[in-house]
Design a protein around this motif. Structure first.
Motif, short mmCIF file in Angstrom:
data_model
loop_
_atom_site.label_atom_id
_atom_site.label_comp_id
_atom_site.label_asym_id
_atom_site.label_seq_id
_atom_site.Cartn_x
_atom_site.Cartn_y
_atom_site.Cartn_z
N TYR A 10 0.83 -1.21 0.00
CA TYR A 10 0.00 0.00 0.00
C TYR A 10 0.86 1.26 0.00
O TYR A 10 0.57 2.23 -0.71
N LEU A 11 1.92 1.25 0.78
CA LEU A 11 2.79 2.42 0.84
C LEU A 11 3.53 2.65 -0.47
O LEU A 11 3.70 3.78 -0.92
N ARG A 12 3.95 1.58 -1.12
CA ARG A 12 4.64 1.72 -2.40
C ARG A 12 3.70 2.26 -3.48
O ARG A 12 4.08 3.13 -4.26
N VAL A 13 2.48 1.76 -3.51
CA VAL A 13 1.50 2.26 -4.49
C VAL A 13 1.16 3.72 -4.18
O VAL A 13 1.06 4.55 -5.09
N ALA A 14 1.00 4.04 -2.91
CA ALA A 14 0.72 5.43 -2.52
C ALA A 14 1.84 6.36 -2.97
O ALA A 14 1.59 7.46 -3.49
N GLU A 15 3.08 5.91 -2.81
CA GLU A 15 4.22 6.71 -3.22
C GLU A 15 4.20 6.95 -4.74
O GLU A 15 4.46 8.06 -5.21
N ALA A 22 2.58 14.73 -8.46
CA ALA A 22 3.60 15.78 -8.49
C ALA A 22 3.99 16.10 -9.94
O ALA A 22 4.15 17.27 -10.31
N ALA A 23 4.13 15.07 -10.76
CA ALA A 23 4.47 15.29 -12.17
C ALA A 23 3.35 16.06 -12.88
O ALA A 23 3.63 16.94 -13.70
N LEU A 24 2.12 15.75 -12.56
CA LEU A 24 1.00 16.47 -13.16
C LEU A 24 1.00 17.94 -12.75
O LEU A 24 0.68 18.82 -13.56
N ARG A 25 1.40 18.22 -11.50
CA ARG A 25 1.48 19.63 -11.06
C ARG A 25 2.58 20.38 -11.81
O ARG A 25 2.43 21.55 -12.15
N VAL A 26 3.69 19.69 -12.12
CA VAL A 26 4.76 20.30 -12.91
C VAL A 26 4.23 20.61 -14.31
O VAL A 26 4.46 21.69 -14.85
N GLN A 39 -5.77 23.90 -19.97
CA GLN A 39 -4.98 22.67 -19.86
C GLN A 39 -4.34 22.58 -18.47
O GLN A 39 -4.32 21.52 -17.86
N ALA A 40 -3.84 23.71 -17.97
CA ALA A 40 -3.23 23.72 -16.64
C ALA A 40 -4.24 23.31 -15.58
O ALA A 40 -3.93 22.51 -14.69
N GLU A 41 -5.45 23.82 -15.68
CA GLU A 41 -6.48 23.46 -14.71
C GLU A 41 -6.82 21.98 -14.78
O GLU A 41 -7.05 21.33 -13.76
N THR A 42 -6.85 21.44 -15.98
CA THR A 42 -7.11 20.00 -16.15
C THR A 42 -6.02 19.19 -15.45
O THR A 42 -6.32 18.24 -14.71
N PHE A 43 -4.76 19.56 -15.64
CA PHE A 43 -3.67 18.85 -14.98
C PHE A 43 -3.76 19.00 -13.46
O PHE A 43 -3.50 18.03 -12.72
N ARG A 44 -4.14 20.17 -12.98
CA ARG A 44 -4.29 20.35 -11.52
C ARG A 44 -5.41 19.47 -10.98
O ARG A 44 -5.28 18.88 -9.89
N ARG A 45 -6.50 19.37 -11.72
CA ARG A 45 -7.62 18.52 -11.31
C ARG A 45 -7.18 17.06 -11.25
O ARG A 45 -7.48 16.34 -10.30
N PHE A 46 -6.47 16.62 -12.29
CA PHE A 46 -5.97 15.24 -12.30
C PHE A 46 -5.02 15.00 -11.13
O PHE A 46 -5.07 13.96 -10.48
N ALA A 47 -4.15 15.96 -10.85
CA ALA A 47 -3.20 15.83 -9.74
C ALA A 47 -3.95 15.66 -8.43
O ALA A 47 -3.58 14.83 -7.59
N GLN A 49 -6.88 14.38 -8.00
CA GLN A 49 -7.46 13.03 -7.96
C GLN A 49 -6.40 11.99 -7.60
O GLN A 49 -6.67 11.07 -6.81
N TRP A 50 -5.19 12.12 -8.15
CA TRP A 50 -4.12 11.19 -7.82
C TRP A 50 -3.68 11.35 -6.38
O TRP A 50 -3.33 10.37 -5.71
N ASP A 51 -3.70 12.59 -5.86
CA ASP A 51 -3.40 12.81 -4.44
C ASP A 51 -4.42 12.07 -3.57
O ASP A 51 -4.06 11.47 -2.55
N ALA A 52 -5.68 12.13 -3.97
CA ALA A 52 -6.73 11.43 -3.21
C ALA A 52 -6.51 9.92 -3.24
O ALA A 52 -6.70 9.24 -2.22
#
Length: 67
Positions: A10-15, A22-26, A39-47, A49-52
């Motif tokens: 679980y920790l490895r998948v979370a990482e 983080a890559a999506l935020r970049v 496009q920037a807003e779309t990437f922030r939204r995806f980021a 979701q991945w954080d969640a």
């Protein structure tokens, strides 16, 4: 240990999910720099979701610890 989901799993998948966020935020920052706000807003939204998802896997790791 086939079939057993461990805390480390679980920790490895979370990482990995957090790293992808983080890559999506970049990418969002780069798109924003060149004026691609939609496009920037779309990437922030995806980021977000991945954080969640990362948080969910961390929570699962904590549940394994509690068992």
């Amino acid at each position: 240990m086939t079939g057993t989901v461990t805390r480390e799993y679980y920790l490895r998948v979370a990482e990995a999910k957090a790293a992808y966020a983080a890559a999506l935020r970049v990418e969002a920052a780069a798109e924003s720099m060149v004026g691609h706000q939609e496009q920037a807003e779309t990437f922030r939204r995806f980021a977000s979701q991945w954080d969640a998802l990362a948080a969910s896997y961390r929570s699962s790791a904590a549940q394994v610890d509690a068992e």
